[in-house]
Design an enzyme around this catalytic site. Structure first.
Site, PDB file in Angstrom:
ATOM      1  N   THR A 219       0.887  -1.164   0.000  1.00  0.00           N
ATOM      2  CA  THR A 219       0.000   0.000   0.000  1.00  0.00           C
ATOM      3  C   THR A 219       0.917   1.203   0.000  1.00  0.00           C
ATOM      4  O   THR A 219       2.088   1.077   0.311  1.00  0.00           O
ATOM      5  CB  THR A 219      -0.802  -0.008   1.329  1.00  0.00           C
ATOM      6  OG1 THR A 219      -1.603  -1.171   1.389  1.00  0.00           O
ATOM      7  CG2 THR A 219      -1.689   1.208   1.514  1.00  0.00           C
ATOM      8  N   ARG A 247     -13.674  -7.805  -0.729  1.00  0.00           N
ATOM      9  CA  ARG A 247     -12.925  -7.618   0.533  1.00  0.00           C
ATOM     10  C   ARG A 247     -12.452  -6.171   0.620  1.00  0.00           C
ATOM     11  O   ARG A 247     -11.901  -5.610  -0.326  1.00  0.00           O
ATOM     12  CB  ARG A 247     -11.724  -8.563   0.563  1.00  0.00           C
ATOM     13  CG  ARG A 247     -10.815  -8.428   1.789  1.00  0.00           C
ATOM     14  CD  ARG A 247      -9.605  -7.562   1.517  1.00  0.00           C
ATOM     15  NE  ARG A 247      -8.641  -7.589   2.622  1.00  0.00           N
ATOM     16  CZ  ARG A 247      -7.603  -6.768   2.709  1.00  0.00           C
ATOM     17  NH1 ARG A 247      -7.389  -5.873   1.781  1.00  0.00           N
ATOM     18  NH2 ARG A 247      -6.778  -6.834   3.725  1.00  0.00           N
ATOM     19  N   GLY A 249     -10.028  -3.592   2.857  1.00  0.00           N
ATOM     20  CA  GLY A 249      -8.982  -3.543   3.872  1.00  0.00           C
ATOM     21  C   GLY A 249      -9.095  -2.290   4.731  1.00  0.00           C
ATOM     22  O   GLY A 249     -10.149  -1.647   4.797  1.00  0.00           O
ATOM     23  N   GLY A 273      -4.430  -5.408   6.559  1.00  0.00           N
ATOM     24  CA  GLY A 273      -5.483  -4.476   6.928  1.00  0.00           C
ATOM     25  C   GLY A 273      -6.422  -4.989   8.001  1.00  0.00           C
ATOM     26  O   GLY A 273      -6.910  -4.216   8.836  1.00  0.00           O
TER      27      GLY A 273
HETATM   28  N1  GLY Z   1      -3.295  -2.458   4.148  1.00  0.00           N
HETATM   29  C1  GLY Z   1      -3.873  -2.744   2.928  1.00  0.00           C
HETATM   30  C2  GLY Z   1      -4.863  -3.817   2.950  1.00  0.00           C
HETATM   31  O1  GLY Z   1      -4.843  -4.659   3.818  1.00  0.00           O
HETATM   32  O2  GLY Z   1      -5.694  -3.849   2.079  1.00  0.00           O
END
Ligand code: GLY
Length: 377
Positions: A219, A247, A249, A273
Site C-alpha cells: 500500500t 474484501r 482492507g 489491513g
Molecule cells: N493495508 C492494505 C490492505 O490490507 O488492504
C-alpha cells in the site's frame, strides 16, 4: 488476558531502534526525529511521492493536493504491484482498489473501496470529500461516481499481474480444473503463460512464486504538514492479493488506514489491513499522540495492540506484517512495525523502512520493531 512483552523482546527492540540512522532516541529508547515543517512522511515506496508532495507544498499548494499528487505517481506506476495500475487482482483476476483522504484544516474525509477500472482511487476519494455529503463510496456506485466526474475507465490488469494471478490460480490445487493436467509434459506448468511482458519468463515466474508464498498487502500511505501546521494524508492500495471479491482492507476506512487531526497530527498504516481494522490503528496512533506520546511511541503502542490480539503468540503472528507511520503538529515523525529484520529467500537481510522528507533530505529510515523475526534467531 493482558498482553505481555518479555524483557528480552523489549531489550531487543530498544537496541534495534537505537541504531536507526539519523534519529536520536528518547527516554523509551524509541527514535525521536527533530521537529521540522514542512514535512512529508510515506511508506517505504514513497520516495518519489515525498519529493513531489514537498515540491508542491513549498510552492504553496494545499497539503491534500500535495499528498494526492504524490501518491498518483505510485498509482500510475505498473511496477508497484500493490497500488493502482498494475496492482495484484482479486481471486477472480479483477483489480479492486481502495483509498482514503483526510484534510486536516477543513476536518473532511473521503474514501472509496472495491473500485474497479479507475487507476487513481485517491483522486476519487478526494472527489467524494469535495463533491458529496458522504464519506465512503464502494464498488459499482464508486465507479459510476468516478465516471460521472470524468475519470477514465481503464483495464488495470497488467500482463505481469495477470501472469502472477494465473500462476496463483493454477498452482492452488491439483484437484481443480485450472492448470495443466496430471499427465501434461513437465514444463507445461510454466509455458504458455506469458503473452507480452518485458520481464524475462524466469524472472516473472520467480516473482510470482514469491508473491504466491506470501500474498502482499502493500500500500502507500502519505502524510504531510506544511509550515503553518496544516496536515493532510492519504492511503491508497490494491489491497490483499487474490482477495475474495468485495474484501475491503484498512486503507479506505477512516481511523484505520488513515487518520488526521489538524491539532494533533496524522497517522497511517500499511500491511495486513484486517489487523489494523481490529484496533482502529491510525486513530489509535493519533489518540496516543494526543496523550503525549511521540509519533514512534504511538505507532509502537498500535503494534503492541495488534500483538496483544494474539496474546503475543509469535507463531500465530508470523503471518502478520503491519507498519504504522505518524507525524505530529510539531513536525516530528516516527513509525513502528511488528517484525524485525528477516532473511529473504535470496539470503539477504530485509528490514522495514519508511520514507521521510524534512525539507532538506528525502530518505528511507529503518523502522523500530516489536519482535525479532523468527528466521533471524
Ligand atoms: N493495508 C492494505 C490492505 O490490507 O488492504
Amino acid at each position: 488476558m493482558k498482553a505481555k512483552i518479555t524483557r528480552r523482546d523489549f531489550v531487543r527492540t530498544s537496541a534495534a531502534v537505537g541504531a536507526v540512522a539519523g534519529l536520536s532516541t528518547n527516554l523509551y529508547g524509541l527514535p525521536q526525529s527533530k521537529g521540522t515543517r514542512p514535512l512529508v512522511v510515506s511508506s517505504s515506496n514513497g520516495l518519489r511521492t515525498n519529493e513531489k508532495a514537498m515540491q508542491m507544498i513549498r510552492a504553496g499548494a494545499d497539503t491534500m493536493d500535495a499528498v494526492i499528487a504524490g501518491v498518483n505517481i505510485v498509482e500510475d506506476d505498473p511496477k508497484d504491484m500493490s497500488v493502482g495500475y498494475g496492482g495484484l487482482p482479486n481471486e477472480e483476476g479483477d483489480v479492486e482498489l481502495d483509498a482514503s483522504v483526510m484534510h486536516g484544516p477543513s476536518k473532511r474525509a473521503g474514501a472509496v473501496a472495491s473500485l474497479r477500472h479507475i487507476k487513481n482511487p485517491s483522486k476519487v476519494a478526494k472527489l467524494v470529500l469535495e463533491r458529496t455529503d458522504h464519506v465512503l463510496l464502494v464498488g459499482e456506485g464508486a465507479l459510476r461516481f468516478a465516471l460521472a466526474h470524468g475519470l477514465k475507465k481503464e483495464d488495470l490488469l497488467t500482463e505481469e499481474a495477470r501472469v502472477v494471478w494465473l500462476r496463483w490460480k493454477e498452482t492452488r490445487s491439483d484437484r481443480d480444473a485450472w492448470g495443466p493436467g496430471l499427465d501434461a509434459p513437465p514444463d507445461s506448468q510454466t509455458t504458455g503463460l506469458i503473452l507480452d511482458s518485458d520481464m524475462k519468463r524466469e524472472e516473472l515466474l520467480a516473482l510470482a512464486d514469491r508473491i504466491i508464498a506470501s500474498p502482499p498487502t502493500g500500500t502507500i500511505n502519505c502524510l504531510a504538514i506544511n509550515e503553518r501546521g496544516d496536515i493532510s494524508g492519504t492511503t491508497t492500495t490494491s489491497g490483499l492479493a487474490f482477495k475474495i471479491p468485495g474484501r475491503v482492507g484498512d486503507s479506505p476506512l477512516i481511523g484505520c488506514g488513515l487518520f488526521v487531526d489538524n491539532e494533533i497530527g496524522a497517522a497511517g498504516s500499511t500491511g495486513r489491513g484486517e489487523e489494523c481494522i481490529k484496533i482502529n490503528g491510525a486513530h489509535t496512533v493519533v489518540e496516543m499522540m494526543r496523550k503525549g506520546m511521540s509519533p514512534a511511541e504511538a505507532c509502537m503502542e498500535a503494534v503492541k495492540r495488534v500483538a496483544a490480539n494474539y496474546n503475543n503468540d509469535k507463531k500465530k503472528l508470523q503471518r502478520v506484517g503491519i507498519n504504522f507511520y505518524a507525524l505530529n503538529k510539531q513536525g516530528e515523525h516516527g513509525a513502528a512495525t511488528l517484525w524485525g529484520p528477516s532473511i529473504g529467500e535470496d539470503g539477504r537481510r530485509r528490514r522495514s523502512q519508511y520514507a521521510a522528507h524534512d525539507g532538506r533530505e528525502n530518505k528511507r529510515i529503518e523502522i523500530p520493531y516489536l519482535f525479532e523475526s523468527l528466521n533471524e534467531r
